[in-house]
Design a protein around this motif. Sequence first.
Motif, PDB file in Angstrom:
ATOM      1  N   ARG A   2       0.844  -1.190   0.000  1.00 43.12           N
ATOM      2  CA  ARG A   2       0.000   0.000   0.000  1.00 43.12           C
ATOM      3  C   ARG A   2       0.880   1.240   0.000  1.00 43.12           C
ATOM      4  NH1 ARG A   2      -3.846   0.392   4.791  1.00 43.12           N
ATOM      5  NH2 ARG A   2      -1.840   0.347   5.765  1.00 43.12           N
ATOM      6  N   CYS A   4       0.754   5.725   0.047  1.00 47.64           N
ATOM      7  CA  CYS A   4      -0.077   6.861   0.435  1.00 47.64           C
ATOM      8  C   CYS A   4      -1.061   7.152  -0.678  1.00 47.64           C
ATOM      9  CB  CYS A   4       0.778   8.104   0.660  1.00 47.64           C
ATOM     10  SG  CYS A   4       1.829   8.026   2.109  1.00 47.64           S
ATOM     11  N   HIS A  37       5.468  12.757   6.201  1.00 46.68           N
ATOM     12  CA  HIS A  37       5.089  11.392   5.817  1.00 46.68           C
ATOM     13  C   HIS A  37       6.276  10.441   5.818  1.00 46.68           C
ATOM     14  CE1 HIS A  37       1.452  13.432   4.432  1.00 46.68           C
ATOM     15  NE2 HIS A  37       0.884  12.272   4.742  1.00 46.68           N
ATOM     16  N   SER A  41       7.377   1.898   6.300  1.00 44.64           N
ATOM     17  CA  SER A  41       6.836   1.602   7.625  1.00 44.64           C
ATOM     18  C   SER A  41       6.525   0.118   7.731  1.00 44.64           C
ATOM     19  CB  SER A  41       5.555   2.403   7.860  1.00 44.64           C
ATOM     20  OG  SER A  41       4.907   1.993   9.049  1.00 44.64           O
ATOM     21  N   PHE A  43       4.018  -0.617   9.659  1.00 41.92           N
ATOM     22  CA  PHE A  43       2.649  -0.550  10.141  1.00 41.92           C
ATOM     23  C   PHE A  43       1.638   0.111   9.208  1.00 41.92           C
ATOM     24  CE2 PHE A  43       5.692  -0.301  13.621  1.00 41.92           C
ATOM     25  CZ  PHE A  43       5.368  -1.454  14.318  1.00 41.92           C
ATOM     26  N   GLU A  44       2.057   1.061   8.409  1.00 42.60           N
ATOM     27  CA  GLU A  44       1.118   1.813   7.582  1.00 42.60           C
ATOM     28  C   GLU A  44       1.640   1.950   6.151  1.00 42.60           C
ATOM     29  OE1 GLU A  44      -0.212   5.523   9.226  1.00 42.60           O
ATOM     30  OE2 GLU A  44      -0.541   4.662  11.209  1.00 42.60           O
ATOM     31  N   ALA A  45       0.796   2.510   5.302  1.00 47.11           N
ATOM     32  CA  ALA A  45       1.136   2.696   3.889  1.00 47.11           C
ATOM     33  C   ALA A  45       2.438   3.484   3.731  1.00 47.11           C
ATOM     34  CB  ALA A  45      -0.006   3.421   3.185  1.00 47.11           C
ATOM     35  N   HIS A  68       3.779  11.565  11.036  1.00 51.43           N
ATOM     36  CA  HIS A  68       2.556  11.032  10.458  1.00 51.43           C
ATOM     37  C   HIS A  68       1.950   9.897  11.279  1.00 51.43           C
ATOM     38  CE1 HIS A  68      -0.562  10.578   7.508  1.00 51.43           C
ATOM     39  NE2 HIS A  68      -0.292   9.303   7.412  1.00 51.43           N
ATOM     40  N   GLU A  69       2.655   8.800  11.432  1.00 44.72           N
ATOM     41  CA  GLU A  69       2.153   7.699  12.253  1.00 44.72           C
ATOM     42  C   GLU A  69       2.289   8.093  13.717  1.00 44.72           C
ATOM     43  OE1 GLU A  69       3.675   3.749  11.269  1.00 44.72           O
ATOM     44  OE2 GLU A  69       4.588   4.675   9.512  1.00 44.72           O
ATOM     45  N   ASP A  99      -0.750   5.164  19.194  1.00 38.04           N
ATOM     46  CA  ASP A  99      -1.219   3.818  18.877  1.00 38.04           C
ATOM     47  C   ASP A  99      -0.290   2.791  19.525  1.00 38.04           C
ATOM     48  OD1 ASP A  99      -3.108   5.024  17.199  1.00 38.04           O
ATOM     49  OD2 ASP A  99      -1.772   4.922  15.465  1.00 38.04           O
ATOM     50  N   VAL A 102       0.013  -2.216  17.457  1.00 35.91           N
ATOM     51  CA  VAL A 102      -0.528  -2.245  16.093  1.00 35.91           C
ATOM     52  C   VAL A 102       0.119  -3.410  15.358  1.00 35.91           C
ATOM     53  CG1 VAL A 102      -0.708  -0.954  13.937  1.00 35.91           C
ATOM     54  CG2 VAL A 102      -0.889   0.245  16.129  1.00 35.91           C
ATOM     55  N   GLN A 105       2.082  -4.782   9.292  1.00 41.03           N
ATOM     56  CA  GLN A 105       1.477  -4.954   7.975  1.00 41.03           C
ATOM     57  C   GLN A 105       2.514  -5.320   6.912  1.00 41.03           C
ATOM     58  OE1 GLN A 105      -1.942  -4.513   7.342  1.00 41.03           O
ATOM     59  NE2 GLN A 105      -2.036  -4.477   9.567  1.00 41.03           N
TER      60      GLN A 105
END
Length: 179
Positions: A2, A4, A37, A41, A43-45, A68-69, A99, A102, A105
């Motif tokens: 994934r 952004c 950004h 990561s 964990f995220e895109a 960002h995260e 968070d 988590v 990902q």
Amino acid sequence: MRFCLAQRRIPQPLVEWIEKDVKPESDRRGLILLSHHQYYSAFEAWCPCAAQQLAWLIKRPVLWFWGHEHRFAIYARHSFFGGIPAYGRCIGHAGMPIDREVPVQFPQCPAEFVDNRRYRVPGDPTLDVGYNGFVRLRFRGPRLEVEYVDLEDKLICAEEWSNDMKTGELRQCSFKTFV
């Protein structure tokens, strides 16, 4: 994988400034980048556009701090999708609820350290959030001392970097955790 939703490109005037005024490859000092950004990561895109844009200007690893995260995470050196190699530091744990726990990902980009401690919020024992914190940078000639501190001013981890002035190569001299 994934990415952004809105690919975060560096505005052209800033790229031109980096090329004409900063001249990263003609200066052998270590390079530190700051952005909102994340380049990558666990964990995220990912948002690799800026790293791809800079790849023709920067040919050596950088130390890259991003937010960002809403977490604090330390990454080893990674380079993805033609972007510059970077030692990523997610320091998005300054002001928002943090968070915790988590799920990973993107296992191809494991975090070396993540602060998952639970902060006991006064007056609300059920709230499950992590510690807010910040970073201190101390420049000492060709050395950089980095301290990661939580909202109670407790040192969470520290690292030291050196720079080879002949090659511009960054070297992590030490990394210690205190929690």
